[in-house]
Design a protein around this motif. Sequence first.
Motif, short mmCIF file in Angstrom:
data_model
loop_
_atom_site.label_atom_id
_atom_site.label_comp_id
_atom_site.label_asym_id
_atom_site.label_seq_id
_atom_site.Cartn_x
_atom_site.Cartn_y
_atom_site.Cartn_z
N ILE A 169 12.65 15.83 -4.93
CA ILE A 169 11.34 16.25 -5.00
C ILE A 169 10.81 17.23 -6.19
O ILE A 169 11.47 18.54 -6.28
N PRO A 170 10.17 16.94 -7.15
CA PRO A 170 9.65 17.80 -8.25
C PRO A 170 9.00 19.19 -7.73
O PRO A 170 8.45 19.15 -6.67
N VAL A 210 -2.54 19.02 1.36
CA VAL A 210 -1.63 20.13 0.94
C VAL A 210 -1.27 20.68 2.26
O VAL A 210 -2.11 20.98 3.30
N VAL A 211 -0.05 20.99 2.30
CA VAL A 211 0.84 21.56 3.57
C VAL A 211 1.15 23.07 3.23
O VAL A 211 2.11 23.03 2.50
N CYS A 212 0.68 23.95 3.89
CA CYS A 212 1.30 25.42 3.60
C CYS A 212 2.35 25.78 4.69
O CYS A 212 2.05 25.73 6.02
N MET A 269 0.79 -1.26 0.05
CA MET A 269 -0.07 -0.17 0.08
C MET A 269 0.90 1.25 -0.06
O MET A 269 1.88 1.18 0.59
N SER A 270 0.59 2.06 -1.19
CA SER A 270 1.53 3.48 -1.24
C SER A 270 1.21 4.40 0.22
O SER A 270 0.21 4.31 0.49
N LEU A 271 2.30 5.19 0.59
CA LEU A 271 2.20 6.03 1.41
C LEU A 271 1.26 7.21 1.03
O LEU A 271 1.24 7.56 -0.18
N PRO A 272 0.31 7.93 1.88
CA PRO A 272 -0.23 9.17 1.77
C PRO A 272 0.59 10.30 1.19
O PRO A 272 2.00 10.36 1.51
N SER A 273 0.42 10.87 0.11
CA SER A 273 1.15 12.02 -0.55
C SER A 273 0.85 13.27 -0.28
O SER A 273 -0.44 13.52 0.03
N ILE A 274 1.68 14.34 -0.17
CA ILE A 274 1.46 15.60 0.34
C ILE A 274 2.22 16.46 -0.80
O ILE A 274 3.21 16.19 -1.02
N VAL A 275 1.53 17.64 -0.87
CA VAL A 275 2.00 18.60 -1.55
C VAL A 275 2.13 19.77 -0.59
O VAL A 275 1.35 20.15 0.27
N VAL A 276 3.50 20.41 -0.74
CA VAL A 276 3.86 21.48 0.33
C VAL A 276 3.88 22.80 -0.61
O VAL A 276 4.42 22.82 -1.58
N SER A 284 5.17 14.45 -2.79
CA SER A 284 5.26 14.30 -4.13
C SER A 284 5.41 15.43 -4.87
O SER A 284 5.76 15.32 -5.97
N HIS A 285 5.33 16.77 -4.24
CA HIS A 285 5.55 17.91 -5.12
C HIS A 285 5.81 19.17 -4.33
O HIS A 285 4.99 19.29 -3.23
N VAL A 286 6.38 20.25 -4.54
CA VAL A 286 6.56 21.45 -3.91
C VAL A 286 6.44 22.52 -4.87
O VAL A 286 6.92 22.57 -5.96
#
Length: 205
Positions: free
Chosen positions: A51-52, A92-94, A1-8, A31-33
């Motif tokens: 990290i892309p 999404v993390v601000c 099972m894949s890990l949860p992904s976050i965009v920062v 997954s992306h910044v």
Amino acid sequence: MSLPSIVVLISGSGSNLQALVDNQGSDYKISHVISNKKAAYGLERAAKASIPTSIHNIVPYKKRHPDDVSAARADFDKELAQKIKELKPDLVVCAGWMHILSSECLRPLREAGIPLINLHPALPGAFDGAHAIDRAYDAFQKGEITKTGCMIHWVIEEVDRGEPLLIKEIEMKKEESLDDLEARIHSVEHVAIVEGTKMALAHRA
Ligand SMILES: Nc1nc2c(c(=O)[nH]1)N[C@@H](CN(C=O)c1ccc(C(=O)N[C@@H](CCC(=O)O)C(=O)O)cc1)CN2
Ligand SMILES: NCC(=O)N[C@@H]1O[C@H](COP(=O)([O-])[O-])[C@@H](O)[C@H]1O
């Protein structure tokens, strides 16, 4: 099972992004910044971590709407939401993201089931908005407060008024310089951003 992904989302140095980078792998992956400033050092931090990244800057939108700042911001927000939706993150993390997000961004993300959290360097309702640390320091010098802190909160349209997930209080010290207070707050933030991200992801599970 894949890990949860976050965009920062970032705008500057990215020391909080770095804390997230240093702690990824067991509970989440970044997954992306996205930065709204091309000079943000956080972009280098992301690149070093493979990290892309992408830059989402207001200038092209102001050129598209030279006489209408609110239209420029609305377009900026709409297209930011579209970019984020295409990345399909769990959260999404601000992390030092210095742009107020309107409903043009928040509504599509809400409809897509993509929540946002924000790191704010103040206690709930104390110093909403930008420059919170400076404002807390000034208030302490005037004897108006004895403590400050930081929090991780859900992002809603009302700036820094989303429900807090995590609050860390910090006692203020007489004779302490602003720089030293800021350093203490940042070190607490670097723990809070990781803890708060995990809490937000657990909330969704
Ligand atoms: N709708 C929301 N947007 C944002 C939130 C939020 O809670 N709701 N949190 C902020 C982060 N933030 C404080 O934690 C914050 C960042 C920036 C500003 C601000 O005044 N920005 C100005 C531009 C300032 C600059 O470019 O230096 C602006 O957007 O015009 C206030 C609060 C992230 N967004
Ligand atoms: N209102 C939002 C706000 O003031 N955010 C603050 O920006 C800094 C980003 O530092 P960083 O770029 O080193 O992570 C952090 O102190 C964060 O609390």
